[in-house]
Design a protein around this motif. Sequence first.
Motif, mmCIF file in Angstrom:
data_model
loop_
_atom_site.group_PDB
_atom_site.id
_atom_site.type_symbol
_atom_site.label_atom_id
_atom_site.label_comp_id
_atom_site.label_asym_id
_atom_site.label_seq_id
_atom_site.Cartn_x
_atom_site.Cartn_y
_atom_site.Cartn_z
ATOM 1 N N ILE B 315 0.874 -1.164 0.000
ATOM 2 C CA ILE B 315 0.000 0.000 0.000
ATOM 3 C C ILE B 315 0.914 1.218 0.000
ATOM 4 O O ILE B 315 1.717 1.374 0.925
ATOM 5 C CB ILE B 315 -0.885 0.044 1.260
ATOM 6 C CG1 ILE B 315 -1.773 -1.177 1.353
ATOM 7 C CG2 ILE B 315 -1.700 1.333 1.295
ATOM 8 C CD1 ILE B 315 -2.974 -1.146 0.469
ATOM 9 N N ALA B 316 0.798 2.056 -1.000
ATOM 10 C CA ALA B 316 1.646 3.240 -1.141
ATOM 11 C C ALA B 316 3.117 2.884 -0.929
ATOM 12 O O ALA B 316 3.841 3.571 -0.213
ATOM 13 C CB ALA B 316 1.195 4.326 -0.149
ATOM 14 N N GLY B 317 3.538 1.768 -1.486
ATOM 15 C CA GLY B 317 4.930 1.375 -1.418
ATOM 16 C C GLY B 317 5.314 0.576 -0.188
ATOM 17 O O GLY B 317 6.366 -0.045 -0.153
ATOM 18 N N LYS B 318 4.450 0.586 0.841
ATOM 19 C CA LYS B 318 4.791 -0.168 2.056
ATOM 20 C C LYS B 318 4.152 -1.554 2.005
ATOM 21 O O LYS B 318 2.946 -1.674 1.798
ATOM 22 C CB LYS B 318 4.262 0.573 3.287
ATOM 23 C CG LYS B 318 5.108 1.767 3.666
ATOM 24 C CD LYS B 318 4.837 2.150 5.115
ATOM 25 C CE LYS B 318 4.940 3.644 5.348
ATOM 26 N NZ LYS B 318 3.754 4.402 4.939
ATOM 27 N N PRO B 319 4.966 -2.602 2.205
ATOM 28 C CA PRO B 319 4.395 -3.945 2.134
ATOM 29 C C PRO B 319 3.495 -4.256 3.337
ATOM 30 O O PRO B 319 3.779 -3.815 4.459
ATOM 31 C CB PRO B 319 5.635 -4.853 2.135
ATOM 32 C CG PRO B 319 6.727 -4.028 2.688
ATOM 33 C CD PRO B 319 6.421 -2.597 2.389
ATOM 34 N N LEU B 320 2.417 -5.002 3.089
ATOM 35 C CA LEU B 320 1.560 -5.482 4.171
ATOM 36 C C LEU B 320 2.085 -6.849 4.601
ATOM 37 O O LEU B 320 2.573 -7.619 3.784
ATOM 38 C CB LEU B 320 0.123 -5.615 3.696
ATOM 39 C CG LEU B 320 -0.647 -4.341 3.381
ATOM 40 C CD1 LEU B 320 -2.074 -4.691 2.963
ATOM 41 C CD2 LEU B 320 -0.683 -3.424 4.596
#
Lengths: 330, 507
Positions: B315-320
């Motif tokens: 999400i927006a470059g940040k991994p979940l």
Amino acid sequence: MNTLQVWVVRTLLKNTTIILFLLLFVGFGLLAPNFLSLRNLEIIISNASYIGIIAVGMTFVLLTGGIDLSVGSVMYVSAVVVGLLIENYDFSIAAALMVGFLAGLAFGLFNAVVITLLGIPPFIATLVTMIAGRGVGLLLTRSAAVDFPDELTMLSAVRVFGIQLNIFIFALVVLAATVFLMLTASGRRLYAVGNDPEAARKAGINATALIAMTYVISGGCAALAGFVSISQLGRVNAGFGMGDEFDAIAAAVLGGASLFGGVGTAFPGTVLGTIMIQMVQAGLVFIRVDLYIQPIVMGGIIFFAVFLDSFRRVQLKKLERRNIMRLSDS
Amino acid sequence: MTNTLFSFSGICKAFFGVQVLDGIDLELHSGRVLGLIGENGAGKSTLMNVMGGVLRPERGTMRMEGRLYEPKGPADASASGIGFIHQELNLFTNLTIAENIFIEDFPRLGWLPFIHHRRMADRARELLADIGLAASPWTPVERLSPGERQLVEIAKVLASDARIILFDEPTTSLTAKETAVLFDVIRRLKARGVAIVYISHILSDVVALSDDIAVLRDGALVATGRVEDFPIPRMISSMVGRDVKSIFPPPPQSVREAAILEVRGLSQPGVARNIDLAVHSGEIVGMFGLMGAGRTELVRMIYGLDPYAEGGVTIAGKPLPGGDPAASIVGGLAFVTENRREEGLLMSMPIAENIGLVALPGYARPYSGIIDQKRLYDAATGIATDLRIKAASYLRQSAKSLSGGNQQKVVIGKWLMARPKVLIVDEPTRGIDVGAKFEVYTILGNLAEAGSGILFISSELEELMGVAHRIVVMNRGEIVGSFQRSEFDRERIMAAAFRQSTEETAA
């Protein structure tokens, strides 16, 4: 998971009862060699018989996915009714037992009506019957102990075909239950109802009637178990049968019955489960475990049985999960 | 043509004023297979339920061998020789094959309550031989594969002497080999004079099996004929050729460069294969597919409700982390589920409480952690007003007292309050009226304009074509097509959704 692993997991999960039974049997045998004597085994089965009779009734209820917590109280009330009729109203033993048995069926019928017609969850419905049922017994006796005539207690010494009467009755109950569950249409449909109530209704099965029947059977079994127990004890006090519901549920579940319904047998399952519970209780005494630690061990075993049931269900479900993609044939 | 075994004439049925069957005239012939096709919701299931006695038609008649047929319930259908093989099997896995076949009518030992086991097994063996299933009648059903279970269902139907058998998507959980076995059985039944109705989304199967084709669209029979006259493209165009009925707000001109939701190589055995998907800031991506294509399963994995074996979500470059819905919410992902009644709402709680639910942590007072009720209610009331939820009081009125459309708005409002970067909505307009639908579209459009990315799952192609910037198509756990707004074309998208079937024909 490959096919072999699936097979191993499945086989282990499907045969937990027999595996546990053998482990306990051999384990206690090694710890206390006298434990495996024929005489001791007879004592274990004899002591297990009344719990076993309740557990068979419980198996019917569990097959539908229900539970019956009231059996200990029903056992108490039925025994009280028998004792009071003999003591105060000059009933013959046979007549008193008959009325006591009807009382057990009546409590079962009450559970059945509350659960199937009023739609109250079995756990709550039978919890209420458990509390109120004990109340009825206490009211009838004013919490005094009830004594039984010697003719009744002497029955415990009777042997039929060389088998103690209580073991013989237990065997009869198991036989009747097994014949019903395995060989009759209603018995097989009971398994269907436990497996998938919705599909059972679609198949035109009267699920409500079958579910109701199991509580009546459970009540009858509880009363019968009460009679077996009084023949051994000769006296019923206010705590009679208290907590036995948990031993019975544990016996059935250890014997492979599922709390989620649809799985379980009277023989061999519940019989083995019952003997297992009794074996542990006797075995703990045999190997001199502190008296006050024993309930903790029993609690642990019941927890383990229920945990195993949940685990089994989750694992077997995983093995049967539905696919969306077109499957390859490899 | 051969003799008519069963006929529908002028069958009509409406649910809540919506016409779902509109004057159906159809005939079934013994020894012939009728392929019944149509989009999701075209009325296939309703027609089958009317035939099976589950639903009563409002108008029209049915005749079986010329005699009037008026079933009062499923039992009448089976007594008249009509059998159903449903997509979901109705077998008892804890019983044996023989017991499942005879569960409704066990053979008895005379007047005794006991089952006549020998007779039951003999009869079951005959039936199993009939359908070519090499298994002992005493095998527990839980040991059978899905394909074998399907065959047991057929044996069960045959046991009641069915002369008409309806198959509803029977191959969805079968392997190719099992499907071939099933088709052999169907052909054998046909040769014995059984009339067969075959319903499926897999058009190549329909072509392979059927003698006749009937196409349903919006409750009406729009085309019938012999299978030779129905090449697959004609089947698809008959199914989708529908007029645009609703009006859609135009999608906002807000799509930005940055991908806000990125799914890379997501796979889970049996559920999804190598899914790549991106939703950009300000974009509404429509996700289309047939029932059972795996759309809901995919978004449940993205959101963290179900596990996946490979791949990742950012999400927006940040991994979940995956498998953790709470982390997804913190990361800025929101998910409006398909079943708003069961999963999305606390029915007996007030509207404002429902809306405030997800955003609760943001309204806790520092140190004590106690919720600032006033600030929370003010914010929730603000959102409810913005969404124009129609209620007398947002603070006192419970969610269950609202109409379906307003309930849906509460569910969406709940997520708006958490200011999600990405909103996934699964069938948000199902079961709500046209006006409410329009408002839902508008809300989604405004949210996109404000910079969120939206993944919009729907089985209604019309609405996706109306509101989405882009449509991706799923089929059997895979993404099989992606269409920009300029390329939107009903038939091409539909063909993609049916892709596997057309490809398999070519192969």
